[in-house]
Motif scaffolding. Structure first.
Motif, mmCIF file in Angstrom:
data_model
loop_
_atom_site.group_PDB
_atom_site.id
_atom_site.type_symbol
_atom_site.label_atom_id
_atom_site.label_comp_id
_atom_site.label_asym_id
_atom_site.label_seq_id
_atom_site.Cartn_x
_atom_site.Cartn_y
_atom_site.Cartn_z
ATOM 1 N N ARG A 96 0.825 -1.200 0.000
ATOM 2 C CA ARG A 96 0.000 0.000 0.000
ATOM 3 C C ARG A 96 0.867 1.261 0.000
ATOM 4 O O ARG A 96 1.976 1.273 0.537
ATOM 5 C CB ARG A 96 -0.887 0.024 1.252
ATOM 6 N N LYS A 131 -3.878 0.428 -2.809
ATOM 7 C CA LYS A 131 -3.228 -0.861 -3.018
ATOM 8 C C LYS A 131 -2.423 -0.854 -4.310
ATOM 9 O O LYS A 131 -2.873 -0.401 -5.351
ATOM 10 C CB LYS A 131 -4.277 -1.975 -3.069
ATOM 11 N N ASN A 138 -1.169 -9.348 -1.379
ATOM 12 C CA ASN A 138 -1.988 -9.225 -0.184
ATOM 13 C C ASN A 138 -1.193 -9.469 1.086
ATOM 14 O O ASN A 138 -1.728 -9.300 2.174
ATOM 15 C CB ASN A 138 -3.165 -10.209 -0.230
#
Length: 700
Positions: A646, A666, A670
């Motif tokens: 991020r 983003k 993940n």
């Protein structure tokens, strides 16, 4: 990503705290998809530094790949880090200061056991970031000289407008490209710098520039170059232009939260959320705004929360610290320091520790009819503490077992049910005289289980405690006439990472099962529904204490419709959804309570984020690493736990009530991995998320 020639500055920090700086020139043609293909995907000028950077990123990835480690190895690492942190707290840098140079010495000197060592000035190595460097590079020679003293007259350093309190010496390892920080600092007379060096090698000095007035350090300077200051001397404050002290403020993310392990809701609807490594937060408006309750506590890792009003009418909050995720271990799951409690609404906290206390607490239980007895369970046992006796341990059970969940009998404070790891379930019956436990009976309740290996969780229906549901890893069971029967087996999932079960307070047939996804059943477990969409990894669920009634009224004898709010916790924070009920016990023409039933026509379970507002967000995201731009166009970013890589939009900036808050957009992946922003151009970033396995990717 545009092709072209770029100069990129990469700075990566490994698990050992070592920071790597490197500058390289790249001609980029394609993004990288895998580690093996990266050199085929990049066309670059001959530059050894590129090979070095790639190796360092691979080192970072390998060093922090804790998924391969056992929980025992993880515990050893945590304990070693705690010991190192404790050592840092006790270091007195002033006591290590060797004192000024002899009056006749006007050049850098190194001494070891009364003899002078050869010291020579050398040229600065190539491809070194000079930001903050004080212009002096030295080569110290000698064998077996660990602990030698290096002293440098301040006149030998190029000090312009640096903050001398942040001055530190660094040893540069050219072979690995690493900077090592020895004990060092500015001398007590402010006219020399010193270092206790670990051996021969190349040494230099760095210092931070003096900040603008708003960011002046406090009376005890704190900076990225001050890891050796005793923690109890550090004031986490900054000096405002008017001379007043300001506490450190969060800057976000405002658009998502982090892994939330525990929820607690009180009878007045106050919601408490416990973050995996972010402490306890409180919301009095259903998650519209949040307030942090933990600023200065020994552990921010939350395993469970319990609240109770004691016999004196005092409202008490209990927090079990340390996150228990089973025996697989996880890099972002931290051990705790014991049991915390607050009697002033979370303004102040007291710590309870005892011999062999669980460092990872999964369950804290307090019965409203017996508020002095506090049940604490987790890794290495179950304990009952007596609040009326200064929280002494009244009783303990199975200290060689790991407890993963527990629930108290709703009307009998002497009875509780617990789930364990690999040993199934236990019922515990206490003999209580006054506020003292005088005896206990422990019974294993694994009848009917086809397999009790795994992490066990348990729930019961409050109006009929004989109705119990349980979950062991992927398997869901129901208690029927003294035996468990298998209801459902979900696909393979993360087991201990996200594994819980709960039953509606209104309807014994409405059951929620938490895994990577959220599942529910409206018919006692015969059929199951899966939440479509939403974030992954569900950890806890609570229901609003009161039913909100709608204006729709059926026949008077039938009551009417209403709903409870259902709050769930997952890896992205707190979410909620209305759960409709029928026959809400409010028919005006009937004296007795009506049976309550959950209705579900068209209920698909869409959940709304309850992570606060930009002005009062739930700021609990875990960052594995952070990088900040050094340009006027401010940008900050990093790799997070399960929310991706991020970065803030450089143009996004708010200033509300002296709070600077940012959303984080983003970029990729993940989960985790190195992330760096070029100090000379905030639009040039590099990342390598663990989950995406793309290899190192550079973007403009």
């Amino acid at each position: 990503m545009a092709a072209g020639d770029y100069e990129i500055i990469v700075q990566a920090t490994g698990a050992d705290g070592v920071t790597v700086n490197s500058s390289l020139n790249l001609r980029i043609t394609l993004e990288v998809e895998t580690v093996e293909e990266r050199r085929e995907k990049f066309e670059y000028e001959e530059n050894e530094e590129l090979e070095f950077v790639l190796k360092r990123f691979e080192w970072y990835e390998e060093t922090l790949n804790f998924d391969r480690l056992s929980s025992e190895e993880l515990e050893r690492r945590w304990e070693r880090e705690e010991a190192q942190a404790e050592n840092l707290r006790t270091i007195d840098l002033a006591a290590l200061d060797p004192g000024p140079l002899p009056s006749r010495m006007t050049t850098p000197t190194a001494e070891y056991e009364g003899r002078y060592l050869p010291v020579s000035q050398i040229r600065q190595p190539e491809n070194i970031d000079t930001s903050g460097n004080l212009g002096l590079w030295l080569e110290v020679k000698g064998e077996n000289i660990s602990g030698a003293v290096l002293r440098v007259p301040l006149s030998s350093l190029s000090v312009v407008d640096e903050n001398l309190e942040t001055l530190r010496a660094f040893r540069y390892d050219s072979r690995q490209g690493l900077f090592i920080l020895p004990y060092s600092g500015i001398g007590r007379t402010k006219d020399y710098a010193w270092a206790r060096i670990p051996g021969k090698g190349t040494y230099t000095f760095y210092a931070l520039p003096r900040d603008d007035p708003f960011f002046q350090p406090s009376d005890v300077p704190v900076s990225i170059l001050d890891p050796l200051l005793p923690l109890n001397q550090i004031r986490l404050t900054a000096l405002a232009p008017n001379g007043s002290w300001l506490a450190w403020e969060p800057i976000g993310p405002t658009n998502f939260a982090g892994r939330t392990k525990a929820l607690e809701i009180t009878q007045d609807g106050t919601l408490y959320a416990g973050a995996a490594e972010g402490g306890v937060w409180r919301s009095t408006d259903g998650g519209v705004t949040w307030k942090s309750l933990m600023e200065n506590v020994p552990s921010l890792a939350v395993g469970d929360i319990a609240t109770v009003t004691d016999e004196n009418g005092t409202f008490v909050i209990y927090v079990g610290t340390g996150e228990y995720t089973g025996e697989g271990g996880a890099v972002s799951a931290y051990a705790g320091k014991g049991l915390l409690y607050s009697v002033d609404g979370g303004e102040t906290w007291k710590l309870i520790q005892w011999a062999d206390y669980p460092k990872r607490i999964s369950t804290v239980l307090v019965h409203p009819e017996q508020p002095n007895l506090v049940w604490v369970a987790g890794r290495n046992g179950l304990y009952i503490l007596n609040a009326s006796k200064s929280y002494q341990v009244e009783h303990s059970f199975l200290q060689n077992f790991n407890f993963s969940d527990g629930v108290l009998h709703p009307t009998d404070p002497s009875t509780a049910y617990f789930g364990t790891v690999d040993h199934g379930f236990f019922e515990i019956n206490l003999t209580i005289e006054g506020d003292t436990v005088t005896g206990s009976l422990l019974k294993q309740m694994n009848q009917g289980l086809d397999n009790w290996k795994g992490m066990a969780t348990i729930a019961l229906y409050k109006d009929d405690p004989s109705i119990m549901y349980a979950k062991i890893d992927t398997r869901v069971y129901k208690w029927n006439n003294g035996s468990w029967s298998l209801l459902k087996k979900f696909k393979e999932t993360l087991h201990g990472w996200c594994n819980d079960i709960e039953v509606s307070p209104d309807d014994p047939d409405v059951v929620f099962a938490m895994e990577v996804k959220l599942y529910w059943s409206f018919d006692g477990g015969s059929t199951w529904h899966e939440l479509e969409g939403g974030h992954a990894d569900y950890h806890d669920i609570v229901f609003s204490p009161e039913i909100t009634h709608t204006s729709l009224v059926l026949e008077p004898e039938e009551g009417g419709f209403g709903y409870r709010e259902v709050y769930v916790a997952n890896d992205a924070g707190v979410f909620s959804r209305e759960l409709p009920t029928y026959g809400a016990m409010w028919a005006p023409e009937k004296d007795e309570d009506l049976p309550l039933k959950v209705v579900h026509p068209g209920w698909k379970g869409e959940f709304t984020p309850r992570n606060g507002s930009p002005a009062a967000p739930l700021v609990t995201s875990q960052f594995y690493g952070v990088s900040v731009s050094q340009t006027p166009n401010f940008a900050v970013g990093g790799s997070t736990q399960d929310i991706g890589v991020r970065i803030t939009p450089p143009e996004y900036y708010t200033h509300e009530n002296d709070v600077y808050m940012y959303p984080f957009n983003k970029l990729a992946g993940n989960e985790g991995g190195p992330f760096e922003i070029s100090p000379t151009d905030e639009k040039v970033v590099a990342w390598n998320p663990w989950s995406a396995r793309q290899g190192v990717v550079y973007s403009t």
